[in-house]
Design an enzyme around this catalytic site. Structure first.
Site: not given
Ligand code: DON
Length: 576
Positions: A112, A387, A405, A429, A479
């Site tokens: 991450r 993502t 992502t 985030d 998502g």
């Molecule tokens: O890590 C996460 O939860 C988000 N950054 C994920 C972003 C994501 O899934 C966007 N796609 N639809």
């Protein structure tokens, strides 16, 4: 190997109908032909790759056929996605890997992104303490320190079999020689063109005079050079030397704060997986800084005592139960989850059946609980959070499930000048301010406040399911906040509702996350009568566009592997 592609059949029918309707107009036929062969469902004897792009799936398959293992294929798929699927595939982002070897030992790798050393709690607030619009979403300040290259490198060092160099070659070839863009990619490039222009005054592969058209060639020479450096020097080819210089120079153009030191110091972390028993299956998923594993554990533990299989697939009763469980799990996510290296998270308690039972004491089967009246639970009481996903199973029986992502479609929209890759906007985030939702409507508190070197809470939920000590299923999705509920639905579709994998993945989905207090469903997913029932139970259904984009592999009772890719994208499954 047996290919069964409804997509093929429908494309063929469409082409035939169009062709017979206007026999004279040959160009029409060309226009509807897909750029690539795409397989939505494949059954194979020994190995399988499923990813969001056919060229990435092909890259992984090539490595498996050369004798590479699941981790080798993962590296090839990851770098190929960075070239062929730049909206989410990446060098400038991060992700999580679940690994399960052929003997049943599982492990996870957290690659991450991390907040830069100069990040601070109030970095997205103005002098009045209000959020500055878009600052955590677009532009240089939106990026965390990327983790993907380190993640791939470290995973390969530990588990890889083929030489690193070979695994980068498919991506280098794609970047250097160019690739045809699909209709979906064209739509995304054209839609984001104004943002690409705004944040990238320099020459780059994505901005061009004319609009993008299906079948145009995307050439990424700068990216090819970066990939060659990574091929030659490993992690140092990205975190040090020329590539690091390019990233830091890019950051300095405006407000970016990622430094050489931040890049050099980035570390991927091996973490023990979250494991939970559900109806005789062992579910292996991602611990914090992902909220995925803990929220999945809460959801499965909360619904397990109820006979969902009897109530039926997408019945009002099942959806009501799911919504009430999600309401409680997402309230807990908001309060308790963040980077476990910075904030103590009672993982064991939150993932326990006893805690789920306690949380569901207020569950009523006849009426929705208002979200205002549900807050987070108290796990400390007794003693006492675009993502893309891909999965691979190799011929030896090792498996990986990876979600990666750059957060939004094309991340921060910043393309590193001279490097040709998009940087993430993962800083969004974090909880920039308590009570103010992020782009996914997610709330957060102290647990997910910004701090230097801290990882932002994620919803990415790469998952592997075992049955009787054997690989059963690999699954995951993009998502944002909807990832957790998407994975939950696909798994319950298979385990509880006994749907074939294709239906489990392709059937319409729904989502609930405490706040906003809306029961989202894909357009047309719920019939009028179901909507009436749900409203009578106190829910507020709301139609929205696609929820998730799933890749999944299932071991069939005869030992064969079934790969299914989502109809919601260009996703592709291949095996042998
Ligand atoms: O890590 C996460 O939860 C988000 N950054 C994920 C972003 C994501 O899934 C966007 N796609 N639809």
């Amino acid at each position: 190997m047996k290919f069964i592609s409804t997509f093929h059949i429908s494309v063929l029918l469409f082409v035939l109908i169009t062709f017979s309707a206007c026999k004279e107009s040959a160009p029409m036929v060309e226009d509807t032909a897909p750029v690539f062969d795409i397989n939505k469902q494949v059954v194979s004897d020994s190995a399988m790759v499923v990813s969001a792009h056919p060229l990435a799936t092909a890259a992984g398959l090539k490595i498996l056929k050369k004798g590479g293992n699941a981790v080798d294929a993962m590296v090839a798929v990851h770098f190929a996605l960075a070239v062929a699927y730049p909206r989410a595939g990446n060098l400038g982002g991060g992700g999580f890997m679940i690994y399960r070897d052929k003997t049943g030992i599982s492990n996870t790798l957290d690659f991450r992104e991390m907040a830069p050393s100069m990040a601070h709690k109030d970095m997205y607030l103005d002098t009045l303490g209000e959020i500055i619009d878009s600052l955590s979403l677009t532009g240089h300040l939106a990026s965390g320190v990327p983790g993907s290259v380190e993640g791939m490198y470290v995973a390969h060092q530990k588990y890889g079999k083929l030489p690193w160099k070979e695994l980068l070659q498919p991506a280098i070839d794609l970047a250097q020689n160019g690739l045809k863009v699909t209709e979906r990619e064209v739509a995304a490039y054209n839609e984001h063109m104004w943002l690409f222009k705004e944040f990238n005054p320099h020459k780059n592969a994505f901005v061009k005079e004319a609009v993008w058209k299906k079948g145009d060639i995307l050439l990424q020479k700068d990216l090819a050079e970066v990939l060659k450096r990574i091929q030659k020097e490993g992690r140092a080819g990205f975190y040090e030397g020329k590539t690091a210089d390019l990233i830091v120079q890019e950051m300095k153009k405006t407000k970016g704060i990622i430094s050489h030191e931040d890049l050099k110091n980035y570390k991927a972390v091996w973490r023990a997986p979250i494991q939970l028993e559900y109806k005789g299956y062992n579910i292996i998923s991602m611990p914090p800084p992902s909220s995925g594993g803990i929220c999945l554990a809460e959801l499965f533990n909360m619904v397990e005592p109820y006979p969902m299989e009897k109530w039926g697939f997408q019945s009002a009763k099942s959806i009501h139960l799911f919504t009430e469980a999600a309401r409680r799990a997402y309230a807990d996510r908001t309060e308790h989850l963040g980077d476990i290296d910075f904030y103590p998270i009672p993982v064991e308690v939150l993932s326990s059946q006893a805690y789920a039972d306690m949380r569901m004491q207020t569950y009523v089967d006849s009426i929705a609980t208002p979200s205002d009246s549900i807050s987070h639970g108290n796990p400390y009481a007794k003693e006492s959070e675009q993502t893309t996903h891909y999965c691979v199973v190799d011929a030896e029986g090792n498996s990986i499930s990876v979600t990666t992502t750059i957060n939004s479609n094309f991340g921060s929209k910043v393309i590193v000048e001279g490097g040709g890759f998009f940087m993430n906007n993962e800083m969004d985030d974090f909880s920039s301010k308590p009570g103010v939702p992020n782009q996914f409507g997610l709330l957060g508190n102290e647990a997910n406040a910004i701090a230097p070197y801290k990882r932002m809470l994620s919803s990415m939920t790469p998952t592997i399911v075992e049955k009787d000590g054997q690989f059963f299923m690999a699954v995951g999705s993009p998502g944002g906040s909807k990832i957790i509920t998407t994975v939950f639905q696909v798994v319950t579709n298979v385990i509880d509702y006994q749907l074939p994998l294709k239906d489990a993945v392709h059937e319409p989905r729904f989502h609930f996350q405490w706040f906003p207090n809306l029961l989202y469903h894909e357009e047309g997913a719920f019939s009028e009568s179901l909507l009436t029932e749900l409203k009578a139970l106190g829910h507020t259904p709301k139609s929205r566009e696609a929820i998730g984009q799933v890749e999944a592999i299932l071991r069939l009772p005869n030992g064969q592997l079934e790969g299914v890719s989502d109809i919601r994208g260009d996703d592709d499954a291949r095996g042998f």
